[in-house]
Scaffold this active site. Structure first.
Site, PDB file in Angstrom:
ATOM      1  N   GLY A 250       0.799  -1.218   0.000  1.00 45.03           N
ATOM      2  CA  GLY A 250       0.000   0.000   0.000  1.00 45.03           C
ATOM      3  C   GLY A 250       0.831   1.265   0.000  1.00 45.03           C
ATOM      4  N   HIS A 251       0.143   2.401  -0.130  1.00 44.17           N
ATOM      5  CA  HIS A 251       0.789   3.703  -0.295  1.00 44.17           C
ATOM      6  C   HIS A 251       1.627   4.106   0.908  1.00 44.17           C
ATOM      7  CE1 HIS A 251      -1.786   6.084   2.458  1.00 44.17           C
ATOM      8  NE2 HIS A 251      -2.709   5.192   2.140  1.00 44.17           N
ATOM      9  N   ASP A 252       2.767   4.730   0.633  1.00 46.96           N
ATOM     10  CA  ASP A 252       3.648   5.319   1.640  1.00 46.96           C
ATOM     11  C   ASP A 252       4.267   4.299   2.592  1.00 46.96           C
ATOM     12  OD1 ASP A 252       3.440   8.337   1.198  1.00 46.96           O
ATOM     13  OD2 ASP A 252       1.330   7.781   1.326  1.00 46.96           O
TER      14      ASP A 252
END
Length: 309
Positions: A217-219
């Protein structure tokens, strides 16, 4: 996400059409989420519960939906919808640009790197030396890939973050302006998906090896020399420290940290942060020895009930 040059508070306010508190020439150098902000950044907040956190953060410009006392050395952008206006800024400073070729002319590809047929490589992508990018891989704009990286067929780097605000008419997506950064000597299996950061980087550390059908997932930040087995799902904003092993079908919640050299056994649900150097199993997650003891005790329940009778 840092801007290409320093902008003024007045310029930023004009882009989103909102009033502001602060000097016209107050410097603005970027925009980030609350966990990534540094001096000169814009952060947005749209709920009173988080006002203090945003106002006291490292960000020096706060995009907020109520006029409040401005902390010394900071500036405010007053918006009736900070989420919407944060999206406007992302769209202004990092807009989507359609591609018309399979490999963008702005992509930089190192010596000895092999790009197999049917790959897509977007704008401003950087790929290092001696990499192998197998067929049907899609690498979205602004991704950075180091040297000696192998990416198996069908993998996608840089898709949008799964980040939405619920509104009366449906879900409103927070636009993603970040990147995916793959460091040297990483191996990524087939049909993996690694989302870009909302404003920062999703990072895979040097020497890490990822099996097939893994989602990141993001970041999220994955450290060096990690092993991640098939069908694992890692949520956004997770920190996985160096030399962690995640076996098959592990799932995590967002915003947690998995300590260095931890081993997470298959099908575990990582529901909280865990220390490094230990083995874990189960949902909710516990140290594996303790969890396996509990399962052994559960198996004895029918016998114990029979003896009670």
């Amino acid at each position: 996400m840092k801007f290409n040059k320093t902008h003024t508070l007045k310029e930023i306010a004009a882009i989103i059409g909102c009033p502001y508190i602060g000097a016209d020439d107050f410097p603005v150098i970027g925009m980030n989420e609350i966990h990534l902000v540094t001096a000169g950044d814009i952060v947005f907040v749209d709920h009173p519960k988080y006002y203090d956190k945003a106002l006291q953060s490292a960000a020096t410009v706060v995009l907020i939906n109520k006029e409040v006392d401005c902390p010394e050395g900071k500036a405010l952008l007053i918006s009736d919808d900070p989420f919407r206006d944060f999206n406007k800024l992302t769209n202004h400073f990092r807009p989507f640009t359609a591609a018309n070729v399979s490999v963008s002319e702005s992509a930089v590809i190192g010596v000895g790197t092999v790009i197999q047929p049917n790959c897509f490589i977007g704008h401003n992508v950087t790929i290092g030396s001696n990499c192998i990018i197998h067929s049907n891989v899609s690498i979205y704009d602004n991704c950075v890939i180091g040297d000696n990286v192998v990416i198996q067929a069908g993998t996608i780097l840089g898709a949008d973050a799964f980040y939405y605000k619920k509104r009366a008419e449906g879900f409103d997506q927070l636009l993603s302006g970040g990147r995916v950064v793959i460091e040297n000597n990483v191996g990524i299996g087939a049909l993996c998906t690694i989302d870009k950061g909302v404003t920062g980087d999703t990072t895979i550390g040097e020497g890490t090896k990822i099996d097939n059908q893994v989602h990141v997932g993001h970041d999220t930040i994955i450290g060096k020399k990690c092993l991640i087995a098939a069908q694992t799902g890692i949520a956004g904003c997770v920190i996985i420290e160096d030399e962690v092993t995640l076996w098959g079908q592990v799932g995590t919640t967002s915003g947690i940290t998995i300590g260095a050299k931890a081993v997470i056994l298959g099908q575990t649900g990582v529901t909280k942060s865990v220390e490094g150097g230990k083995s874990y199993f189960g949902t909710p997650i516990e140290e594996s020895r303790e969890k396996l003891k509990q399962l052994a005790y559960i198996k004895r329940i029918p016998e114990l009930i029979k003896n009670l009778k």
